[in-house]
Design an enzyme around this catalytic site. Structure first.
Site, PDB file in Angstrom:
ATOM      1  N   SER A 212      -9.452   1.085   3.256  1.00 46.21           N
ATOM      2  CA  SER A 212      -8.693   1.969   2.393  1.00 46.21           C
ATOM      3  C   SER A 212      -7.659   1.241   1.547  1.00 46.21           C
ATOM      4  CB  SER A 212      -7.986   3.031   3.250  1.00 46.21           C
ATOM      5  OG  SER A 212      -7.080   2.433   4.167  1.00 46.21           O
TER       6      SER A 212
ATOM      7  N   SER B 254      -9.562  -1.498   7.345  1.00 45.89           N
ATOM      8  CA  SER B 254      -9.045  -1.380   5.979  1.00 45.89           C
ATOM      9  C   SER B 254      -8.314  -2.615   5.488  1.00 45.89           C
ATOM     10  CB  SER B 254      -8.105  -0.170   5.884  1.00 45.89           C
ATOM     11  OG  SER B 254      -8.800   1.025   6.152  1.00 45.89           O
TER      12      SER B 254
ATOM     13  N   LYS C 117       0.851  -1.191   0.000  1.00 44.69           N
ATOM     14  CA  LYS C 117       0.000   0.000   0.000  1.00 44.69           C
ATOM     15  C   LYS C 117       0.885   1.239   0.000  1.00 44.69           C
ATOM     16  CE  LYS C 117      -3.968   1.647   2.799  1.00 44.69           C
ATOM     17  NZ  LYS C 117      -4.797   1.243   3.969  1.00 44.69           N
TER      18      LYS C 117
END
Length: 604
Positions: A158, A182, A84
């Site tokens: 997310s 997330s 990420k």
């Protein structure tokens, strides 16, 4: 469902390693894999360049040479992964999905460094809800990441990009983050595994913080086996991270013989009958697997979940973005900015009151889970289309967090698992939640769950591979018992009360002799290595490492713990006997095991 278009798409970690060991592929094949990635693809913020990949392959060759060419000593040798884009990789931009915030990282995040040291190859950095604020996957200037099964729906966030590239098989695993869910919601929306570790198990050094006190770096994978492997390599205490913790190794590494699961007494699906149907079927399946399911009051969980965004805890996100709010507020996504600016309205007194409430609710939650192996909840109550999310970005985001937001505030571990496809073809999942450091126990059951359902992996269409032999869980000691500690025998409680978990019944190597020791209460055998012996039946148990000393302290002379060799060549800890005690003992080797000998006494 999107089927894998390239022969290397959709491979698990074990499949990559096996292919390298058989010589079917070489790490240079990752260049072709990279060229096969779809373009454009807004699951990525940046992808590895050919020059960067060549440099990593050269480093990999050096690492392999350092271990004498033994691929087995690099457990992630040549395995492609992604991270990420709020996690640092040396020489790469870290954007947190905000170009104005971007900087070039001077070093790998601790977890990235550990994965690369094990041989993993970084293929790119993935899209996210800006500053990891959201559970939707749409709050990014790099574009919304679509669901891997139906592009009209959200991917979840997310960690949207990290889930997408795993679900489509572009990489074997990825790193996400989990503050409010997330690392779980995108797993549920894309039919993959999301491992949310205990807070502090994986170092956060090199992570752009969202809420530093509760942030966790998480793992996405196609199988629980892969997620557990990756987390085991990435974990470890890191003095440079103030919130890092060493595993005390006191927690059970598996569920008990009688599986006890809690579920919310009152469930909420916000009118989503499809998700409700999958969850109800999952509970039926858990019952078929032998689980005892008990409904518990969900009120403290719900109350704590609400604190993360509707109380002063949101001010922790404000602290994380303090400089951006001051210097470049217009660079922040409007929805994200609206959430974060709310934190400016709370005082220090509000923050302390919120902490007192968090502690109270956390205690209630952990007390409620005592006596259960795990809480089982829907990973998300519902899913929404991109159009619906655009219309109600805050309300629908909060619905996604209904079963996730409390987890880190209460210091719990979690594992999101695929549970099947809804009637409309979209995936839905369940999440197992347990106290801190129960990660290994969740993973052990998660592997059983996946093996039972046998769902295709992610959106690749590939079948779930046959499970490999179960490795010994991290933080445990594998002990062979031969007599009074066997299942159902009078001293077995000395194992079970220390959360030891039964593994299997097996045999020793063929050079042991078994004796009935005179005068022992309860009756006990002695095991000794000797010429002219035979294989003896034993049971293997995994006991938490920190409980092993307690167990050994209860063993009376002439017995002790040493190393036993099993019929398949494995070496484990096990009961041995001092030679002096065998002179007057009855040789019962011919029975082949303690149970047969005891049965002969009962017949007599």
């Amino acid at each position: 469902m999107q089927n894998a278009q390239h022969p290397l798409f959709g491979w698990t970690v074990n499949q990559w390693i096996a292919a390298y060991q058989r010589g079917e592929v070489t790490p240079n094949g990752l260049l072709a894999l990279l060229d096969a990635f779809p373009a454009p693809d807004n699951a990525w913020i940046s992808r590895v360049s050919h020059a960067q990949l060549d440099a990593q392959l050269a480093q990999l060759a050096t690492r392999l040479e350092a271990v004498g060419g033994d691929i087995g000593k690099l457990p992630l040798y040549g395995v492609p992964f992604a991270i990420k884009d709020n996690i640092d990789a040396e020489g790469w931009l870290t954007t947190a999905a905000c170009p104005e915030f971007a900087y070039t990282a001077s070093a790998d995040a601790t977890v990235v460094a550990r994965l690369r040291a094990a041989g993993a190859i970084l293929m790119g950095k993935t899209n996210l809800d800006q500053f990891a604020t959201g559970l939707v996957g749409t709050r990014s200037p790099y574009g919304a990441v679509p669901n891997s099964f139906n592009p009209e729906y959200v991917s979840g966030g997310s960690s949207s990009g990290s889930a997408s590239v795993v679900a489509r098989g572009l990489v074997a695993f990825s790193l996400g983050t989990d503050t409010a869910g997330s690392g779980r919601v995108p797993a549920g929306f894309n039919n993959i595994v999301g491992l949310k570790p205990t807070k502090g198990r994986l170092s956060n050094t090199g992570l752009v913080p969202a809420c530093r006190t509760v942030d966790c770096i998480s793992v996405f994978a196609l199988t629980v086996e892969d997620a557990e492997c990756v987390a085991g390599i990435a974990e470890g205490y890191d003095a440079s991270d103030a919130y890092s913790r060493a595993n005390p190794n006191t927690a059970p590494v598996g569920f008990g013989a009688s599986i006890k699961l809690a579920v919310p007494a009152t469930l909420e699906f916000f009118g989503d009958a499809h998700n409700q149907a999958v969850y109800e079927q999952a509970l039926q399946t858990l019952g078929d697997m032998g689980a005892e399911i008990t409904r518990i009051d969900f009120a403290p969980f719900k109350a704590l979940a609400e604190q993360l965004y509707y109380g002063s805890w949101v001010a922790e996100r404000t602290v994380a973005l303090e400089s951006m709010l001051a210097s470049s507020p217009d660079a922040i996504n409007p929805v994200v900015r609206g959430i974060v600016e709310n934190g400016l309205g709370y005082s220090a007194c509000d923050a302390y009151k919120a902490e007192y409430l968090r502690a109270t609710l956390s205690r209630q939650i952990n007390d409620a889970l005592a006596g259960f192996d795990a809480l089982v909840v829907p990973t998300s109550a519902t899913i929404r289309t991109l159009a619906e999310m655009a219309a109600e970005p805050v309300l629908y985001n909060s619905q996604f967090g209904f079963y996730t937001n409390f987890t880190n505030l209460a210091d719990l571990s979690a594992l999101a698992l695929p549970a099947g496809l809804r009637a409309d073809g979209l995936p839905a999942g369940i999440t197992l939640i347990a106290p801190a450091w129960h990660d290994a126990a969740l993973a052990r059951f998660g592997k059983q769950w996946q093996a039972h359902l046998k769902l295709p992996m992610g959106a690749t269409g590939r079948p779930l591979p046959e499970p490999a032999a179960a490795p010994q869980p991290f933080g445990s000691v594998r002990v062979a018992v031969v007599g009074a500690h066997l299942t159902g025998m009078p001293l077995n409680f000395q194992l079970t009360r220390r959360d030891a978990v039964f593994v299997e019944q097996t045999l020793t190597q063929g050079d042991y002799r078994l004796y009935a020791l005179p005068g022992t209460v309860p009756p006990k055998p002695g095991l000794a290595k000797a010429e002219g012996g035979q294989s003896i039946i034993v049971e293997l148990w995994d006991i938490p490492l920190a409980r092993f000393g307690e167990f050994v302290a209860e063993i009376p002379a002439p017995l002790g713990i040493g190393n036993l060799t099993l019929a398949d060549g494995r070496s484990v800890k096990g009961f041995i006997c001092e030679p002096w005690a065998l002179a007057d003992a009855q040789d019962i080797t011919a029975f082949g095991g303690w149970r047969a000998y005891i049965a002969s006494l009962n017949k007599a």
